[in-house]
Scaffold this active site. Structure first.
Site, short mmCIF file in Angstrom:
data_model
loop_
_atom_site.label_atom_id
_atom_site.label_comp_id
_atom_site.label_asym_id
_atom_site.label_seq_id
_atom_site.Cartn_x
_atom_site.Cartn_y
_atom_site.Cartn_z
N ASP A 103 0.84 -1.19 0.00
CA ASP A 103 0.00 0.00 0.00
C ASP A 103 0.88 1.25 0.00
O ASP A 103 1.90 1.30 0.71
CB ASP A 103 -0.88 0.02 1.25
CG ASP A 103 -2.35 -0.10 0.92
OD1 ASP A 103 -2.96 0.94 0.61
OD2 ASP A 103 -2.89 -1.22 0.97
N ASP A 210 -3.32 4.51 -2.23
CA ASP A 210 -4.44 4.98 -1.44
C ASP A 210 -4.88 6.38 -1.88
O ASP A 210 -4.05 7.22 -2.21
CB ASP A 210 -4.01 4.99 0.04
CG ASP A 210 -5.14 5.26 1.00
OD1 ASP A 210 -6.10 4.47 1.01
OD2 ASP A 210 -5.06 6.26 1.74
N GLU A 267 -6.82 3.88 -5.76
CA GLU A 267 -8.14 3.98 -5.13
C GLU A 267 -8.75 5.31 -5.55
O GLU A 267 -8.38 6.36 -5.05
CB GLU A 267 -8.01 3.91 -3.60
CG GLU A 267 -9.35 3.99 -2.90
CD GLU A 267 -9.21 4.19 -1.40
OE1 GLU A 267 -10.09 3.73 -0.66
OE2 GLU A 267 -8.23 4.82 -0.97
N HIS A 342 -10.60 -4.30 2.29
CA HIS A 342 -10.57 -4.01 3.73
C HIS A 342 -11.58 -2.94 4.16
O HIS A 342 -11.77 -2.73 5.35
CB HIS A 342 -9.17 -3.53 4.11
CG HIS A 342 -8.77 -2.27 3.41
ND1 HIS A 342 -8.49 -2.24 2.06
CD2 HIS A 342 -8.65 -1.00 3.85
CE1 HIS A 342 -8.19 -1.01 1.70
NE2 HIS A 342 -8.29 -0.24 2.76
N ASP A 343 -12.22 -2.26 3.19
CA ASP A 343 -13.18 -1.21 3.50
C ASP A 343 -14.62 -1.62 3.25
O ASP A 343 -15.53 -0.79 3.37
CB ASP A 343 -12.89 0.04 2.64
CG ASP A 343 -11.70 0.83 3.14
OD1 ASP A 343 -11.38 0.75 4.35
OD2 ASP A 343 -11.08 1.54 2.33
#
Length: 586
Positions: A103, A210, A267, A342-343
């Site tokens: 990430d 991210d 993202e 993960h979200d």
């Protein structure tokens, strides 16, 4: 010549598996997953058919937002291990013929990062301009106000007052996550050096980036439109997403990556205009290889407000799932295929059925659909065994996510603890809360802690009771299990990569297709075609193979028996053949 979007690349045909370090595997019984734990399960991932391992943030961090608040890009969060452990992980992945991505969290740092500590030390600090500082505004009564009315993504004003230097700093996430000032060239160079080159030189094969569209804000930082007159702050994504210098910054980042053979996936939140997205992912633009589109996983949510629900149908799900398949056709762009990360809540619970009688068939159906779509496929830990959401019986005390707790507390404050309002808040969390994907991985069924750690240890987060039925141990090697079916789908995707990875997507329009039946096709460069059909419902649906596909053979079936004339609840099939193109419509 085929568009460059069809050029073969390892990151297009590779299957990615996302690991959430805290919850994957605990090797030392402190209740927190760690890097040695990841290493211990690499053979499992290799056997599953994984090509690319994506490790979510594992850097040094106070963990206000589960590692997305980084205090040192070049060090490791101590409970996860050491820098040497991380280097061993990179080597162990490569030794198995897989690749690894990390990430890249560079819109903001932790407020404990040395850069921010120096920035807030004085208005004259050399790093003052590395973050976004502004003086206060005052109303007619002399009351101090933030510089503008922006709301953070965690439901609070996006500005925090710093008493020492008498100014506000901007944070579009938590107050402990101050935004970096990307307009400062010296700051950008430091970001590239410490968070990118440092890891590229250690062998990392790319990054999931991210909040990739938030680095450039509208320079004047104007007030956001007032959508909620009762709130002190307003949704402001229009001013901090897709700003005027975004493409300049991403082009710079691409130059950093160019000497290495990497993949990048961004993202790209709050971006619904396909023309804007195409600017990011066109190969000719040399910015990003692909982005995550959140059209599907955001279904049922109000834009900018995750917990405000809107009704949606299976027809809506089908449309959003397939939209990007068509939009990249004939272009040099690439896309992603995913339903979990993960979200997000678990895909079975959100888009199919987690009732015991439908749970496994739902998991298999979703794997068939994902594995036959165009784009790089991303699997989230536990998805391959059919993990489901947290049950409605869990109280707020068992939730860990800062966003969930912030939402609950805001409702509690606004309604003076109204029981009905709090019950509705919990219903929202049970559907789309981020904690559903963050519970410990379910390795075993008989142990209290699901094999994530020993039963003598206390996991950092409560283990799902469903681990007794849903776990790796009781699915491994069992022919009819969700895990073995995922292996089969991954293998099939690779065996037919010209068709399922690189094939041209065909939106099939047939008369009398039920809204709850999904049908689409693919065609490779040699004329081979596929037909995917999936009944996304709890009811049997009438369906027969179209006349133009009568010569096709059945390649995949998610149920034991195939019944001509109808589909069982949550049944999916894949046919292949070389029939005429009639019935295909792009």
């Amino acid at each position: 010549m085929a568009p460059s979007g069809r050029e073969h690349k390892w990151w297009k045909e590779g299957v990615v598996y996302q690991i959430y370090p805290a919850s994957f595997k605990d090797s030392n019984d402190d209740g927190i997953g760690d890097i040695p734990g990841i290493i211990s399960q690499l053979d499992y991932l290799q056997d599953l058919g994984i090509d690319i391992v994506w490790v979510s943030p594992h850097y040094k961090s106070p963990q206000v937002d589960m590692g997305y608040d980084i205090s040192d890009y070049q060090d490791i969060h101590e409970p996860y291990g050491t820098l040497e452990d991380c280097e061993e992980l990179i080597k162990a992945v490569h030794d198995r013929g897989m690749r690894i991505i990390f990430d890249l969290v560079i819109n903001h740092t932790s407020d404990q990062h040395a850069w921010f500590q120096e920035s807030r030390s004085s208005k004259n600090s050399p790093k003052r301009d590395w973050y976004i500082w502004r003086p206060a505004k005052y109303d007619e009564n002399g009351k101090r106000l933030p510089p503008n009315n922006w709301r953070s993504n965690f439901s609070k004003p996006a500005w925090t007052w710093d008493a020492q230097t008498q100014e506000y700093y901007l944070h579009v996430f938590a107050p402990e996550q101050p935004d970096l000032n990307w307009d400062n060239e010296e700051c950008r160079k430091a970001i590239y050096e410490t968070s990118m080159r440092f890891w590229l030189e250690k062998g990392v094969d790319g990054f999931r980036i991210d909040t990739v569209n938030m680095y450039s804000k509208v320079p004047t930082l104007p007030d956001a439109p007032i959508k909620d007159p009762t709130a002190e702050s307003q949704l402001a994504q229009v001013h901090y997403c897709n700003g005027p210098r975004m493409h300049e910054f991403l082009s710079e980042m691409h130059q950093v990556l160019e000497p290495y053979d990497t993949m990048t996936v961004g993202e790209c939140a709050f971006t619904f205009d396909s023309n804007i997205v195409m600017e990011y992912i066109s190969a000719a633009k040399k910015q990003l290889d692909m982005v995550f589109h959140f059209d599907v996983v955001d279904l049922g949510q109000t834009p900018g407000s995750r917990y405000e629900h809107r009704p949606y149908t299976i027809k809506d799900f089908k449309y959003e799932l397939l939209k990007w398949q068509s939009l990249i056709e004939g272009t040099d762009a690439w896309t992603t295929v995913f339903l979990e990360n993960h979200d997000q809540g678990r895909s079975i619970s959100r888009f199919a059925s987690d009732l015991p009688e439908f749970r496994e068939s739902s998991a298999k159906l979703l794997s068939v659909v994902l594995a036959t779509l165009t784009g790089t496929i991303f699997i989230y830990q536990g998805q391959e065994i059919g993990m489901i959401n947290i049950p409605a019986t869990w109280p707020i005390e068992d939730y860990k996510d800062i966003k969930a707790i912030s939402h609950y507390n805001r409702i509690k404050q606004r309604t003076n603890g109204n029981p009905e309002a709090l019950a509705e808040a919990m219903r929202s969390l049970q559907i789309v809360g981020r904690d559903h994907s963050r519970v410990p991985m379910q390795w075993e069924g008989t142990s209290k802690n699901a094999g994530f750690c020993s039963d003598a240890a206390t996991p950092w987060m409560r283990v799902l009771e469903s681990h007794e039925e849903i776990n790796v141990e009781n699915q491994l090697g069992r022919k009819d299990s969700v895990l073995e079916f995922w292996k089969k789908m991954i293998k099939t995707r690779k065996n037919y990569k010209d068709l399922f990875v690189y094939g041209t997507f065909k939106q099939l329009e047939e008369n009398n297709i039920d809204d709850k039946v999904l049908v689409f096709g693919k065609e490779d460069s040699q004329g081979q075609r596929s037909l995917t059909v999936a009944n996304i419902s709890t009811e049997e649906k009438s369906w027969t193979l179209p006349d133009w596909a009568r010569g096709y053979k059945l390649l995949i079936q998610s149920t034991e028996d195939v019944h001509d004339g109808h589909l069982l609840p949550f049944e999916a099939r894949v046919y292949i053949g070389r029939g005429v193109a009639n019935g295909y419509h792009i």
